[in-house]
Design a protein around this motif. Structure first.
Motif, short mmCIF file in Angstrom:
data_model
loop_
_atom_site.label_atom_id
_atom_site.label_comp_id
_atom_site.label_asym_id
_atom_site.label_seq_id
_atom_site.Cartn_x
_atom_site.Cartn_y
_atom_site.Cartn_z
N PRO A 1 0.82 -1.22 0.00
CA PRO A 1 0.00 0.00 0.00
C PRO A 1 0.85 1.27 0.00
CG PRO A 1 -0.38 -1.31 2.01
CD PRO A 1 0.55 -2.09 1.15
N GLN A 2 2.13 1.12 0.41
CA GLN A 2 3.02 2.29 0.41
C GLN A 2 4.25 1.98 -0.45
OE1 GLN A 2 3.37 2.49 4.74
NE2 GLN A 2 2.32 4.43 4.67
N PRO A 3 4.16 2.19 -1.77
CA PRO A 3 5.29 1.89 -2.64
C PRO A 3 6.56 2.60 -2.17
CG PRO A 3 3.36 2.34 -3.95
CD PRO A 3 3.00 2.68 -2.52
N ASN A 4 7.68 1.91 -2.35
CA ASN A 4 8.95 2.39 -1.84
C ASN A 4 9.79 2.98 -2.99
OD1 ASN A 4 11.64 2.48 -0.96
ND2 ASN A 4 11.32 0.81 0.48
N PRO A 5 10.16 4.27 -2.91
CA PRO A 5 10.91 4.89 -4.00
C PRO A 5 12.20 4.14 -4.35
CG PRO A 5 10.28 6.52 -2.35
CD PRO A 5 9.89 5.19 -1.80
N GLU A 6 12.86 3.55 -3.31
CA GLU A 6 14.11 2.82 -3.61
C GLU A 6 13.82 1.62 -4.52
OE1 GLU A 6 16.46 1.36 -0.28
OE2 GLU A 6 17.72 0.25 -1.70
N CYS A 7 12.71 0.95 -4.25
CA CYS A 7 12.35 -0.21 -5.09
C CYS A 7 12.02 0.25 -6.51
CB CYS A 7 11.16 -0.96 -4.49
SG CYS A 7 11.58 -1.79 -2.96
N ILE A 8 11.30 1.36 -6.59
CA ILE A 8 10.94 1.88 -7.91
C ILE A 8 12.21 2.21 -8.69
CG2 ILE A 8 9.79 3.80 -9.15
CD1 ILE A 8 7.74 3.78 -6.78
N SER A 9 13.21 2.79 -7.99
CA SER A 9 14.46 3.13 -8.69
C SER A 9 15.22 1.88 -9.12
CB SER A 9 15.34 4.04 -7.82
OG SER A 9 15.85 3.30 -6.75
N LEU A 10 14.96 0.74 -8.45
CA LEU A 10 15.59 -0.52 -8.87
C LEU A 10 14.84 -1.17 -10.04
CD1 LEU A 10 16.42 -2.41 -5.52
CD2 LEU A 10 18.06 -1.65 -7.24
N GLY A 11 13.73 -0.56 -10.41
CA GLY A 11 12.95 -1.10 -11.53
C GLY A 11 11.79 -1.96 -11.09
N VAL A 12 11.51 -1.98 -9.78
CA VAL A 12 10.38 -2.79 -9.30
C VAL A 12 9.07 -2.16 -9.77
CG1 VAL A 12 9.17 -3.63 -7.24
CG2 VAL A 12 11.67 -3.51 -7.25
N GLU A 13 8.19 -3.01 -10.30
CA GLU A 13 6.89 -2.52 -10.78
C GLU A 13 5.84 -2.88 -9.72
OE1 GLU A 13 3.83 -3.56 -14.44
OE2 GLU A 13 5.76 -4.57 -14.32
N TYR A 14 5.13 -1.87 -9.22
CA TYR A 14 4.06 -2.13 -8.24
C TYR A 14 2.78 -2.53 -8.98
CZ TYR A 14 6.87 -0.76 -4.29
OH TYR A 14 7.84 -0.75 -3.33
N VAL A 15 2.20 -3.63 -8.57
CA VAL A 15 1.01 -4.15 -9.26
C VAL A 15 -0.03 -4.55 -8.22
CG1 VAL A 15 2.36 -5.04 -11.23
CG2 VAL A 15 1.95 -6.52 -9.26
N PRO A 16 -1.30 -4.66 -8.63
CA PRO A 16 -2.31 -5.19 -7.70
C PRO A 16 -1.98 -6.64 -7.35
CG PRO A 16 -3.34 -4.19 -9.63
CD PRO A 16 -1.87 -4.28 -9.93
N LEU A 17 -2.47 -7.11 -6.20
CA LEU A 17 -2.17 -8.47 -5.76
C LEU A 17 -2.54 -9.52 -6.81
CD1 LEU A 17 -3.07 -8.96 -1.99
CD2 LEU A 17 -0.86 -9.29 -3.12
N GLU A 18 -3.71 -9.28 -7.46
CA GLU A 18 -4.19 -10.25 -8.45
C GLU A 18 -3.13 -10.49 -9.52
OE1 GLU A 18 -7.62 -11.38 -8.13
OE2 GLU A 18 -7.01 -10.50 -6.22
N LYS A 19 -2.52 -9.40 -9.98
CA LYS A 19 -1.51 -9.49 -11.04
C LYS A 19 -0.23 -10.14 -10.50
CE LYS A 19 0.80 -6.79 -14.64
NZ LYS A 19 0.81 -7.93 -15.58
N LEU A 20 0.10 -9.78 -9.27
CA LEU A 20 1.30 -10.37 -8.66
C LEU A 20 1.14 -11.90 -8.59
CD1 LEU A 20 3.41 -9.03 -5.77
CD2 LEU A 20 2.60 -11.38 -5.63
N TYR A 21 -0.05 -12.35 -8.15
CA TYR A 21 -0.30 -13.79 -8.06
C TYR A 21 -0.21 -14.43 -9.45
CZ TYR A 21 -2.30 -12.94 -3.38
OH TYR A 21 -2.49 -12.59 -2.07
N ALA A 22 -0.81 -13.78 -10.43
CA ALA A 22 -0.92 -14.38 -11.76
C ALA A 22 0.44 -14.44 -12.47
CB ALA A 22 -1.91 -13.57 -12.61
N ASP A 23 1.31 -13.45 -12.23
CA ASP A 23 2.54 -13.35 -13.03
C ASP A 23 3.78 -13.96 -12.39
OD1 ASP A 23 0.95 -12.00 -14.73
OD2 ASP A 23 1.93 -10.04 -14.55
N SER A 24 3.77 -14.14 -11.07
CA SER A 24 5.03 -14.46 -10.38
C SER A 24 5.41 -15.94 -10.50
CB SER A 24 4.91 -14.11 -8.90
OG SER A 24 4.66 -12.76 -8.73
N ASP A 25 6.72 -16.17 -10.74
CA ASP A 25 7.28 -17.52 -10.63
C ASP A 25 7.61 -17.82 -9.17
OD1 ASP A 25 7.51 -18.08 -13.53
OD2 ASP A 25 8.88 -16.36 -13.47
N ILE A 26 7.98 -16.76 -8.46
CA ILE A 26 8.30 -16.88 -7.03
C ILE A 26 7.54 -15.78 -6.31
CG2 ILE A 26 10.13 -16.72 -5.29
CD1 ILE A 26 12.12 -17.59 -7.49
#
Ligand code: NAI
Length: 336
Positions: A175-200
């Protein structure tokens, strides 16, 4: 200050005594957990130092307050085992160690991923038995795999830093995206998408009303077939029975746990000469693709030293009547 240290193990004693050399609190160590049967053991202690599996519910807190306790000093980050509302209403202050070494838990989470993937828990035994066959040990490269991080606070962010180095594609939900993660290229997604796309999928959120049994049957249904699930946060973030069904159907291909909902009856003790009474935990142990450690993510020399120092400093600040930045209040819960 006179401090009752509950659920003490030899390593707690070692690191707390070392950190206390220059501080000088009067530390009294108790091996027993704090629970509804045991609050009398700490009668008369102004400060009670507790750990993850001590129970600080309403009856325990009421007894502590009536016995003269004024401070609960948690020597851990999570505070889901404390009824903060009751504590606050009784005038009990609760302090914790919000960040001791997020790297310790993050590195352990990645260790679980690597061990499960390359089946090191099997390889270790095979080689010791003179079995050098590779059948059944086939792994995959972490590079380019999609890793979903649930909770990108201190530990989750440390995990993303490590996995970024492995060349993983990182997605996250918080719920609180982290700027450091965004700068590492992390894409914030809804949980549904995270479940559907993740290998881990790796869990690093706190246990609260929103995250209790977050990983239930419905969530598992949405995941990729053969997903790897890692939980080093708190046991009740997953519905263990639903996860067992997911393992039986092979929907979950790998499970790495450092925490377990009923761990208070098991972890941190040597029960190797006893009959396992927890049938759910016993079932988990039967799966070849499950690797469980007994809440050892935090267990590094660096982290224990940091926990001991911060715990004693928190107590000193309270003793001086100062405002402790590490105090847990109802307001903090609302903001969580
Ligand atoms: P933190 O407070 O720095 O980060 C937690 C993150 O989770 C925050 O960014 C928060 O916004 C996010 N979050 C809250 N609700 C969420 C939700 N519904 N969905 C997704 N994200 C959510 O905490 P930290 O230090 O990173 O620790 C995370 C957890 O790890 C702790 O709460 C504790 O339960 C566990 N832990 C486990 C240890 C072990 O030895 N296995 C040791 C230390 C902590």
């Amino acid at each position: 200050m006179k401090v009752a240290v509950c659920s003490t193990q030899s390593y707690d004693r070692q690191f707390l005594l070392a950190a206390n050399r220059d501080i000088g609190h009067e530390l009294v160590f108790f091996d027993s957990h704090l629970c509804e049967e045991t609050p009398q053991m700490v009668a008369g202690f102004t400060a009670v130092c507790a750990f993850v599996n001590d129970t600080l519910n309403t009856p325990v807190l009421k007894t502590l307050a009536a016995q003269g306790t004024r401070l609960i000093a948690l020597r851990c980050a999570g505070f889901n085992n404390v009824d903060i509302q009751t504590a606050n209403s009784l005038g009990l202050h609760v302090v914790r160690v919000p960040a001791y070494s997020p790297h310790s838990v993050a590195e352990h989470s990645v260790a679980l991923m690597l061990a499960l993937n390359r089946r090191l828990h099997h390889a270790y035994n095979r080689v010791r038995n003179g079995n050098f066959a590779l059948q059944g040990l086939l792994g995959f490269e972490l590079r380019s795999k999609i890793v979903g991080v649930v909770g990108t606070g201190r530990i989750g962010t440390a995990v993303t830093r490590i996995l970024h180095g492995f060349g993983c594609h990182l997605i996250a939900h918080d719920p609180q995206p982290n700027p450091e993660c965004i700068s590492l290229g992390v894409e914030y997604v809804p949980l549904e998408k995270l479940y559907a796309d993740s290998d881990i999928i790796t869990l690093h959120c706190p246990l609260n009303q929103q995250t209790h049994r977050l990983i239930d049957a419905a969530a598992i249904t949405r995941m990729k077939h053969g997903v790897m699930l890692i939980n080093t946060s708190r046991g009740a973030v997953i519905d263990t029975l639903a996860v067992i069904e997911g393992l039986k159907s092979s929907k979950i291909g790998y499970l790495g746990l450092d925490v377990y909902e009923q761990e208070a009856d098991l972890f941190f003790e040597d029960l190797s000469d006893q009959v396992m009474q927890d049938d759910v935990f016993a079932r988990l142990l039967t799966f070849p693709n499950v690797l469980i450690t007994g809440h050892q993510g935090f267990f590094t020399a660096e982290a224990l030293s940091s926990v001991a120092q911060t715990t004693l400093q928190n107590i000193s600040i309270f003793e001086r009547g100062g405002i402790c930045q590490n105090e847990v209040t109802v307001e903090l819960l609302r903001a969580d």
